[in-house]
Structure formats: C-alpha cells, structure tokens
Design a protein around this motif. Structure first.
Motif, PDB file in Angstrom:
ATOM      1  N   TYR A  25      -0.063  33.346 -32.982  1.00 48.07           N
ATOM      2  CA  TYR A  25       0.409  32.001 -33.315  1.00 48.07           C
ATOM      3  C   TYR A  25       1.345  31.487 -32.230  1.00 48.07           C
ATOM      4  O   TYR A  25       1.828  32.245 -31.385  1.00 48.07           O
ATOM      5  N   LEU A  26       1.570  30.167 -32.244  1.00 49.84           N
ATOM      6  CA  LEU A  26       2.374  29.484 -31.237  1.00 49.84           C
ATOM      7  C   LEU A  26       3.629  28.905 -31.876  1.00 49.84           C
ATOM      8  O   LEU A  26       3.561  28.321 -32.957  1.00 49.84           O
ATOM      9  N   VAL A  27       4.754  29.050 -31.203  1.00 51.58           N
ATOM     10  CA  VAL A  27       5.998  28.415 -31.632  1.00 51.58           C
ATOM     11  C   VAL A  27       6.259  27.229 -30.718  1.00 51.58           C
ATOM     12  O   VAL A  27       6.383  27.373 -29.501  1.00 51.58           O
ATOM     13  N   VAL A  28       6.322  26.055 -31.315  1.00 50.16           N
ATOM     14  CA  VAL A  28       6.414  24.780 -30.608  1.00 50.16           C
ATOM     15  C   VAL A  28       7.854  24.266 -30.662  1.00 50.16           C
ATOM     16  O   VAL A  28       8.455  24.222 -31.745  1.00 50.16           O
ATOM     17  N   LEU A  29       8.401  23.901 -29.497  1.00 44.48           N
ATOM     18  CA  LEU A  29       9.733  23.299 -29.425  1.00 44.48           C
ATOM     19  C   LEU A  29      10.823  24.191 -30.013  1.00 44.48           C
ATOM     20  O   LEU A  29      11.738  23.720 -30.692  1.00 44.48           O
ATOM     21  N   GLY A  30      10.714  25.483 -29.732  1.00 42.16           N
ATOM     22  CA  GLY A  30      11.833  26.365 -29.999  1.00 42.16           C
ATOM     23  C   GLY A  30      12.872  26.217 -28.905  1.00 42.16           C
ATOM     24  O   GLY A  30      12.760  25.352 -28.022  1.00 42.16           O
ATOM     25  N   THR A  31      13.883  27.062 -28.911  1.00 45.18           N
ATOM     26  CA  THR A  31      14.930  26.944 -27.898  1.00 45.18           C
ATOM     27  C   THR A  31      14.419  27.301 -26.504  1.00 45.18           C
ATOM     28  O   THR A  31      14.898  26.763 -25.507  1.00 45.18           O
ATOM     29  N   THR A  32      13.426  28.192 -26.402  1.00 42.32           N
ATOM     30  CA  THR A  32      12.843  28.544 -25.105  1.00 42.32           C
ATOM     31  C   THR A  32      12.142  27.347 -24.469  1.00 42.32           C
ATOM     32  O   THR A  32      11.947  27.314 -23.251  1.00 42.32           O
ATOM     33  N   ALA A  33      11.787  26.355 -25.269  1.00 43.76           N
ATOM     34  CA  ALA A  33      11.133  25.146 -24.766  1.00 43.76           C
ATOM     35  C   ALA A  33      12.111  24.179 -24.101  1.00 43.76           C
ATOM     36  O   ALA A  33      11.705  23.084 -23.704  1.00 43.76           O
ATOM     37  N   GLU A  34      13.388  24.580 -23.968  1.00 41.94           N
ATOM     38  CA  GLU A  34      14.427  23.678 -23.439  1.00 41.94           C
ATOM     39  C   GLU A  34      14.458  22.391 -24.263  1.00 41.94           C
ATOM     40  O   GLU A  34      14.670  21.294 -23.738  1.00 41.94           O
ATOM     41  N   SER A  35      14.272  22.531 -25.555  1.00 42.48           N
ATOM     42  CA  SER A  35      14.189  21.367 -26.430  1.00 42.48           C
ATOM     43  C   SER A  35      15.477  20.548 -26.423  1.00 42.48           C
ATOM     44  O   SER A  35      15.442  19.330 -26.672  1.00 42.48           O
TER      45      SER A  35
ATOM     46  N   SER B 278      20.117  29.481 -36.641  1.00 45.41           N
ATOM     47  CA  SER B 278      21.426  29.459 -37.295  1.00 45.41           C
ATOM     48  C   SER B 278      22.373  28.574 -36.487  1.00 45.41           C
ATOM     49  O   SER B 278      22.306  28.541 -35.260  1.00 45.41           O
ATOM     50  N   PRO B 279      23.263  27.819 -37.152  1.00 43.82           N
ATOM     51  CA  PRO B 279      24.127  26.884 -36.428  1.00 43.82           C
ATOM     52  C   PRO B 279      24.939  27.563 -35.324  1.00 43.82           C
ATOM     53  O   PRO B 279      25.544  28.612 -35.530  1.00 43.82           O
ATOM     54  N   TYR B 280      24.914  26.933 -34.165  1.00 42.87           N
ATOM     55  CA  TYR B 280      25.585  27.473 -32.978  1.00 42.87           C
ATOM     56  C   TYR B 280      26.895  26.736 -32.713  1.00 42.87           C
ATOM     57  O   TYR B 280      27.131  25.638 -33.207  1.00 42.87           O
ATOM     58  N   TYR B 281      27.755  27.351 -31.960  1.00 43.83           N
ATOM     59  CA  TYR B 281      29.048  26.832 -31.501  1.00 43.83           C
ATOM     60  C   TYR B 281      30.063  26.692 -32.629  1.00 43.83           C
ATOM     61  O   TYR B 281      31.213  27.120 -32.486  1.00 43.83           O
TER      62      TYR B 281
ATOM     63  N   ASN C 288      18.094  34.208 -36.245  1.00 44.58           N
ATOM     64  CA  ASN C 288      19.403  34.792 -35.963  1.00 44.58           C
ATOM     65  C   ASN C 288      19.461  35.248 -34.520  1.00 44.58           C
ATOM     66  O   ASN C 288      18.760  36.184 -34.140  1.00 44.58           O
ATOM     67  N   VAL C 289      20.296  34.589 -33.709  1.00 46.79           N
ATOM     68  CA  VAL C 289      20.425  34.967 -32.299  1.00 46.79           C
ATOM     69  C   VAL C 289      21.901  34.862 -31.908  1.00 46.79           C
ATOM     70  O   VAL C 289      22.330  33.944 -31.217  1.00 46.79           O
ATOM     71  N   PRO C 290      22.718  35.816 -32.380  1.00 47.96           N
ATOM     72  CA  PRO C 290      24.168  35.703 -32.213  1.00 47.96           C
ATOM     73  C   PRO C 290      24.635  35.661 -30.762  1.00 47.96           C
ATOM     74  O   PRO C 290      25.714  35.129 -30.481  1.00 47.96           O
ATOM     75  N   GLY C 291      23.839  36.186 -29.834  1.00 52.63           N
ATOM     76  CA  GLY C 291      24.219  36.101 -28.429  1.00 52.63           C
ATOM     77  C   GLY C 291      24.297  34.669 -27.933  1.00 52.63           C
ATOM     78  O   GLY C 291      24.974  34.379 -26.947  1.00 52.63           O
ATOM     79  N   ARG C 292      23.591  33.758 -28.621  1.00 52.60           N
ATOM     80  CA  ARG C 292      23.626  32.340 -28.244  1.00 52.60           C
ATOM     81  C   ARG C 292      24.412  31.484 -29.237  1.00 52.60           C
ATOM     82  O   ARG C 292      24.979  30.464 -28.852  1.00 52.60           O
ATOM     83  N   THR C 293      24.423  31.876 -30.503  1.00 50.97           N
ATOM     84  CA  THR C 293      25.094  31.044 -31.514  1.00 50.97           C
ATOM     85  C   THR C 293      26.560  31.410 -31.705  1.00 50.97           C
ATOM     86  O   THR C 293      27.323  30.620 -32.245  1.00 50.97           O
TER      87      THR C 293
ATOM     88  N   ALA D 279      17.114  38.394 -33.741  1.00 51.44           N
ATOM     89  CA  ALA D 279      17.319  38.601 -32.310  1.00 51.44           C
ATOM     90  C   ALA D 279      18.734  39.060 -31.993  1.00 51.44           C
ATOM     91  O   ALA D 279      19.292  38.722 -30.955  1.00 51.44           O
ATOM     92  N   ALA D 280      19.311  39.853 -32.918  1.00 53.41           N
ATOM     93  CA  ALA D 280      20.639  40.402 -32.649  1.00 53.41           C
ATOM     94  C   ALA D 280      20.574  41.586 -31.697  1.00 53.41           C
ATOM     95  O   ALA D 280      21.603  42.018 -31.164  1.00 53.41           O
ATOM     96  N   GLY D 281      19.375  42.133 -31.484  1.00 56.59           N
ATOM     97  CA  GLY D 281      19.240  43.305 -30.624  1.00 56.59           C
ATOM     98  C   GLY D 281      19.769  44.569 -31.268  1.00 56.59           C
ATOM     99  O   GLY D 281      20.097  45.538 -30.571  1.00 56.59           O
ATOM    100  N   ASP D 282      19.835  44.588 -32.582  1.00 61.76           N
ATOM    101  CA  ASP D 282      20.445  45.691 -33.340  1.00 61.76           C
ATOM    102  C   ASP D 282      19.393  46.254 -34.294  1.00 61.76           C
ATOM    103  O   ASP D 282      19.088  45.650 -35.317  1.00 61.76           O
TER     104      ASP D 282
END
Length: 291
Positions: A40-50, A106-109, A136-141, A166-169
């Motif tokens: 499957y394809l993920v469209v306009l995720g964060t990797t897309a520089e959305s 998850s909300p960032y900043y 969940n990507v705490p390295g960015r959020t 994506a916590a890497g844990d």
C-alpha cells in the motif's frame, strides 16, 4: 484491516531542479513501488514534505498518485498536526472515499501530556468514520505516546485501528502488542527494527527505505511474516547500511538521493531541508553498485 498488513511506503514528493512539483517522477515512483511488490501507499505523510506544500500542490499530488495507482493497491492519506481544531476541520472537509485509512501524527512541538494526546485523538476519531492509524514518532514530536494511552484509544474508539510506531524501542513495540486488542495493528515506523517487530507479532511497516528498495524490503517483510526467518535476516543485514545512510542527513534528503541514483527523480528538497552531501550521495551510489 487486512489492507494495512505488509509493506506500506511513505511516498516522497519529487521536485524538479527548481523546486517545482515533478508529477512525471511521482508517477514513475508509484509504478516502481507497485511493480516491485509494496502492499500500500501512504500519501502526503511527513516524508512527503507536506509541511512545505500548498493546498493546490497537495491536491495535484493526491490526483497524480490516484491516477498512477489506478486502484492497484490501497492508499492511506496523511492528515495530522498540532492544532486539533485544524486537523478536525481538514478531516471533515476532505473527500476520503478513495482512502483505506488516515495516518495522523501525534501533535508535535506542543509536548502535550498523555491526557492531551488522548483528547486530541478522541477529537480526530469523532471527526470521521474512516479508520485511523496513530503515528508515534517522538524523535520529531518531542512527546512519546505511551503504550497505555494507545491501548486506551484502541479500546474506546472502533475506528482507531492501528499505530505506526517509530519510537525505535522494541520493548515499547512489544508492550503495544501486549496491551492492545488482538485485531489492533502495530506497524513499524522504524526501518531498522522492522524485522524484529514483525517477528514479535507486528503487522508490517510504513517504510522509507522501502520506496527506494521496494522489491528487497517488501520481500523481507513477507518472508518474516511467513516464518522464513533466515532468509528475512539475510535481506535485513544487506539493507542495514542503506537504512543508516538515508537517515544520516535527514529525511527525505537521503531517500531522494538514493532515488536519484535509481533514475526515479532528482534529489531536490525544499528549505529548510537541504540535499544530501556529495559524500553521502557517493556512498549511496557505491551501496547500490555493490548490492
């Protein structure tokens, strides 16, 4: 949600040398991934520089991917942010009929508490009937979604069906699998630990390296899910240097450099990101030549 099992790829947005959308390259990327076995394809995720795309550009990206895909594989749409009201409004205003699910970061900043994260996704879940994949990507959020919070959301809302973790844990990933309902999908969002997560019971991956090496990475996931651990490990160890390299100078600069070597698109990214260094590009080229 069988459509979300296996290998999903977080598609980049290709740009030309001037930084404009390159829809021809985007079509080529979609074809390259589907023809090489992604699920499957993920469209306009964060990797897309959305975050750097205008609303009009996002509509062009969605239309291009949909036309190129032609219904061959499911699509997941990224809609998330750190303004809950804005996320809810976008969900309510967007035609989601073509999408299997929504991926919502998850909300960032803001660094909300666990209760704040819960209430954010409560509002998201109530804004649509579409299945929701938490991200969940705490390295960015800068805030981690605890397993207990995810389990609470999964229990309380029928349309919260999965998490991209994506916590890497690996321990946290296993806690997610232990605490959530049996049909809740724990999807790896960390390419390097996808294999151990799948072997522990994970549903698969939403990958970055997977869009540059789709045949090999999707084969690794399929082999692991089928219990062919030795063959899966062999692919994992072959791919590990590339996984390290594509994140060395940030995402998606690294994967765009790899895709440029593969003749799919240029390595252009939009500020505040910059393209991968010449040294990294050379090492990625050497990796591909030797692979």
């Amino acid at each position: 949600m069988q459509e979300l099992i296996g290998t999903g790829v977080a598609l980049i947005t290709p740009f030309d040398a001037q930084g404009n959308l390159d829809l021809k390259a985007l079509k080529a990327l979609v074809d390259f991934n589907i023809e090489n076995g992604v699920d499957y394809l993920v469209v306009l995720g964060t990797t897309a520089e959305s975050a750097t795309l205008t609303k009009a550009e996002k509509e062009k990206v969605k239309a291009c991917i949909s036309a190129a895909n032609g219904g061959r594989v499911p699509e997941v749409l990224g809609i998330g942010g750190n303004n809950t009201a804005a996320v809810v409004a976008e969900l309510q205003e967007t035609d989601l009929s073509a999408y299997t699910a929504v991926l919502s970061v998850s909300p960032y900043y803001n660094k909300p508490t666990q209760e704040g994260i819960y209430r954010h996704f409560e509002a998201v879940a109530k804004a649509t009937t579409k299945p929701i994949i938490l991200y969940n990507v705490p390295g960015r959020t800068s805030s981690n979604m605890a397993a207990a919070t995810v389990a609470r959301l999964a229990a309380d809302f029928d349309n919260i069906v999965a998490i991209k973790e994506a916590a890497g844990d690996i321990v946290q990933a296993m806690e997610l699998m232990r605490q959530t309902p049996e049909d809740f999908l724990v999807i790896s969002g960390d390419d390097m630990i996808t294999l151990p997560m799948v072997l522990a019971g994970g549903a698969g991956v939403i990958s970055v390296i997977g869009e540059g090496m789709p045949a090999e990475f999707s084969a690794m996931v399929r082999l692991a899910r089928a219990g062919h651990n030795e063959q899966a490990r062999a692919l994992q160890y072959q791919l590990m240097p590339a996984i390290d390299m594509i994140f060395e100078e940030g995402n998606p600069a690294g994967i765009k450099a790899l895709l440029e070597h593969r003749g799919i698109c240029t390595d252009t990214v939009r500020l505040p990101l910059v393209s991968a260094s010449s040294g990294l590009k050379a090492r990625l080229g050497d990796f591909l030549s030797d692979f």
